[in-house]
Write a protein that holds these residues in place. Structure first.
Motif, PDB file in Angstrom:
ATOM      1  N   MET A   8       0.841  -1.203   0.000  1.00 36.70           N
ATOM      2  CA  MET A   8       0.000   0.000   0.000  1.00 36.70           C
ATOM      3  C   MET A   8       0.875   1.252   0.000  1.00 36.70           C
ATOM      4  O   MET A   8       0.525   2.270  -0.581  1.00 36.70           O
ATOM      5  N   MET A   9       2.038   1.153   0.661  1.00 32.88           N
ATOM      6  CA  MET A   9       2.879   2.339   0.797  1.00 32.88           C
ATOM      7  C   MET A   9       3.739   2.612  -0.431  1.00 32.88           C
ATOM      8  O   MET A   9       4.213   3.727  -0.608  1.00 32.88           O
ATOM      9  N   ASN A  61      -1.537   3.043  -5.237  1.00 32.36           N
ATOM     10  CA  ASN A  61      -2.933   2.885  -4.833  1.00 32.36           C
ATOM     11  C   ASN A  61      -3.999   3.467  -5.745  1.00 32.36           C
ATOM     12  O   ASN A  61      -5.130   3.618  -5.317  1.00 32.36           O
ATOM     13  N   ALA A  62      -3.659   3.868  -6.954  1.00 37.98           N
ATOM     14  CA  ALA A  62      -4.718   4.294  -7.864  1.00 37.98           C
ATOM     15  C   ALA A  62      -5.252   3.037  -8.541  1.00 37.98           C
ATOM     16  O   ALA A  62      -4.505   2.105  -8.795  1.00 37.98           O
ATOM     17  N   ARG A  74      -3.303  -0.820  -7.543  1.00 33.77           N
ATOM     18  CA  ARG A  74      -3.842  -1.189  -6.237  1.00 33.77           C
ATOM     19  C   ARG A  74      -4.050  -2.708  -6.176  1.00 33.77           C
ATOM     20  O   ARG A  74      -4.612  -3.280  -7.098  1.00 33.77           O
ATOM     21  N   SER A  89      -7.198   0.199   2.440  1.00 34.63           N
ATOM     22  CA  SER A  89      -7.143   1.657   2.313  1.00 34.63           C
ATOM     23  C   SER A  89      -8.509   2.312   2.494  1.00 34.63           C
ATOM     24  O   SER A  89      -8.595   3.439   2.962  1.00 34.63           O
ATOM     25  N   GLU A  90      -9.589   1.612   2.136  1.00 33.18           N
ATOM     26  CA  GLU A  90     -10.891   2.292   2.209  1.00 33.18           C
ATOM     27  C   GLU A  90     -11.727   1.866   3.402  1.00 33.18           C
ATOM     28  O   GLU A  90     -12.782   2.448   3.664  1.00 33.18           O
ATOM     29  N   SER A 117     -11.532   2.193   6.617  1.00 31.21           N
ATOM     30  CA  SER A 117     -11.762   3.013   7.806  1.00 31.21           C
ATOM     31  C   SER A 117     -12.940   3.983   7.672  1.00 31.21           C
ATOM     32  O   SER A 117     -13.633   4.253   8.641  1.00 31.21           O
ATOM     33  N   TYR A 118     -13.192   4.509   6.488  1.00 30.81           N
ATOM     34  CA  TYR A 118     -14.281   5.481   6.352  1.00 30.81           C
ATOM     35  C   TYR A 118     -15.473   4.936   5.573  1.00 30.81           C
ATOM     36  O   TYR A 118     -16.391   5.669   5.248  1.00 30.81           O
TER      37      TYR A 118
END
Lengths: 268, 293
Positions: free
Chosen positions: B227-228, B232-233, B244, B252-253, B255-256
């Motif tokens: 991921m780092m 990540n596109a 990605r 990456s997604e 958490s929100y």
């Protein structure tokens, strides 16, 4: 003398009354913007800690849904991370409690120091692809964004009118990663929350305005959005809800608000 | 004939049996629970989006006005990335294992294995961090790219990360080959290199295949480090493009995320799970068939 005694008795009884019967309604219900989750979370927690027995609820639905919830009387305070439309203001009161400022950052070697709103839009939608067009070396522009669902990304894209149109090269998951990447890549441009500004990178002015707490609050710095408490015009706020709104403008709350990277508004 | 056991050791026996039974059952239960949960959490997303739309659509725009949930780019990226990392890591790890098993003194070997253990103990976020600070700018400079975060960077980091497990499992496999094989081979006039490659390696085949599977498992399941460095596109995979992986798409997604987006993320996890199961099962199958021959 008599008058003085009367006044003081009244005052004392008032305080006693408000102490004993304060907050008949023991719950503050909030509903709305997911971008305000951190904001409302930290304030709600602090407020319930300071007032025993008070319950605080937050329903993360989105600004639009929060406004509707107030209209339908399903919640005490609606949370909106955009300014209300004139039509909405006919039935609702809007209290701006804070401003979410977002800054554009580039590599320190980059000699561009100012962008216009138009330029920002063109850069992030892929119309301008070389730094040469902006007065820097002939290098490709590399757009560094945040992951889908991030509050900063949502704030940036809605403030610049580029929603769903940005062509990111990288979608990173934290402010720290954005800063590291931008500080290492001369081609990069990224956005972070105002509070996270760092010396590792160069912060850009927008339309000639330097981002600062003052310029954000005064609205001169345009890359920002308000955090708004939405309340009903028909139904008066309960004492408890009013106490919470007052608390948000207190000195304690200001400190907490600054801590999570948002600029507190002054009471109007 | 029945053995008479005194009551004390009988009790010990019972306690031990109970402990092993409980812990063993718990383990199986937890694995089953995870599988069932993943299925229950992952299926609604796939059903709502539609299986073909989910797997074969090449656009992922989870928070757009008209959201699209196509994970083809993630699947291909994960496959290409894992394969390429193994292509790089497997020969290096394998030859390293042969070198350490047969060509070096005991002292040096102990020292090297200590270093390899150290490498396997490094948390993946550190790999990612170093990749971000050193590898990504280096690649940008080397290939004159707009940005170094790319599939290539992820492949290099993954190749390095799977080395320790490949080396260690290979060493164990090589050393499990009976000494008589080597002696016999040498006695028949084969030289050392011939012995290593034509006698020992075929004998250790299944262990080396296990090392390969372990490498696949680690590479396809790694999230943080890739991921780092991968950008990540959600592009279709290309060596110098930002990509990605399946894992980083979830991480990456998450958490929100909310609503269908969250369900879709669980569905991605389910797809990843099925991938790993398939890979493990097929290797088991190949190994068993190889042994029967």
């Amino acid at each position: 003398m008599k008058l003085k005694a009367l006044v003081s008795t009244l005052l004392v009884s008032c305080t006693l009354f408000s102490q004993a019967y304060a907050f008949e309604d023991k719950t503050i219900a909030t509903d709305g913007s997911t971008s305000m989750e951190k904001f409302i979370g930290i304030l709600g927690e602090d407020f319930t800690n300071k007032n025993d027995g008070v319950k605080f609820t937050y329903n993360p639905t989105g600004s639009g849904a929060g406004i509707v919830a107030v209209l339908e009387g399903r919640t005490d305070i609606g949370l909106s991370s955009r300014a209300l439309k004139t039509k909405e203001l006919e039935q609702l009161n809007a209290t701006t409690v804070a401003y979410d400022g977002i800054i554009l950052v580039v590599n320190k070697d980059n000699n561009v120091s100012n962008l216009t709103t138009e330029q920002i839009k063109d850069i992030f939608t892929g119309k301008i692809t070389s730094w040469k067009e902006l007065g820097y070396e002939d290098r490709p522009i590399v757009l560094i964004g945040r992951e889908a669902g991030s509050g900063t990304r949502d704030g940036f894209e809605s403030a610049t009118g580029t929603k769903d149109m940005c062509q990111y090269r990288q979608e990173l998951t934290s402010t720290g990663d954005v800063l590291t990447t931008v500080s290492q890549n001369k081609n990069a441009i990224g956005y972070i929350s105002f509070a996270a500004s760092s010396k590792k990178v160069k912060t850009l002015n927008i339309n000639g305005v330097t981002p600062s707490e003052q310029s954000i609050e005064e609205g001169k710095y345009t890359l920002q959005r308000p955090f708004v408490f939405v309340t009903s015009k028909q139904q008066k706020l309960s004492d408890l809800d009013q106490a919470f709104v007052d608390y948000v403008f207190s000195e304690d709350a200001r400190k907490l608000i600054l801590k999570i990277g948002v600029v507190p508004a002054s009471k109007k | 004939m029945k053995y008479v056991i005194n009551s004390k050791s009988n009790l010990q026996e019972k306690v031990a049996h109970g402990a092993f039974f409980t812990l063993g059952t718990l383990n199986i239960l937890l694995v089953t629970l995870i599988c069932v949960y993943l299925l229950l959490a992952g299926l609604p997303g796939i059903i709502k989006i539609g299986f073909f739309d989910f797997i074969f659509n090449d656009t992922w725009a989870s928070t757009a006005q008209n959201p699209q949930f196509g994970i083809l780019p993630f699947i291909l990226t994960s496959l290409y990335g894992t394969l390429a990392a193994l292509l790089l890591g497997m020969p290096i790890g394998f030859f390293c294992a042969i070198y350490l098993s047969f060509f070096v003194s005991k002292k040096l070997k102990t020292f090297c294995i200590g270093l390899i253990d150290l490498l396997s103990g490094i948390p993946s976020v550190i790999f990612g961090f170093i990749g971000m600070l050193v590898l990504v700018p280096f690649l940008q400079e080397l290939f004159n790219l707009p940005d170094g975060a790319s599939l290539l960077a992820a492949i290099l980091v993954l190749a390095l990360m799977i080395l320790p497990s490949i080396i260690k499992v290979s060493i164990v496999a090589l050393e499990a080959v009976p000494k008589q094989y080597i002696e016999g081979s040498l006695a028949l006039g084969a030289n050392e290199v011939e012995t290593y490659f034509k006698v020992i390696v075929p004998a250790a085949k299944s262990g080396i295949a296990a090392a390969f599977v372990l490498g696949v498992g680690r590479a396809i399941g790694e999230a943080m480090a890739v991921m780092m460095v991968s950008g990540n596109a959600s592009n279709m995979p290309a060596l110098f493009e930002s990509v990605r992986f399946l894992t980083s798409a979830v991480a990456s997604e998450m958490s929100y995320s909310q609503g269908l987006q969250k369900e879709a993320l669980f569905s991605i996890a389910l797809v990843l799970f099925v991938f790993i199961l398939t890979i493990n099962a097929s290797f088991n199958f190949i190994l068993k068939r190889g042994q029967r021959k």
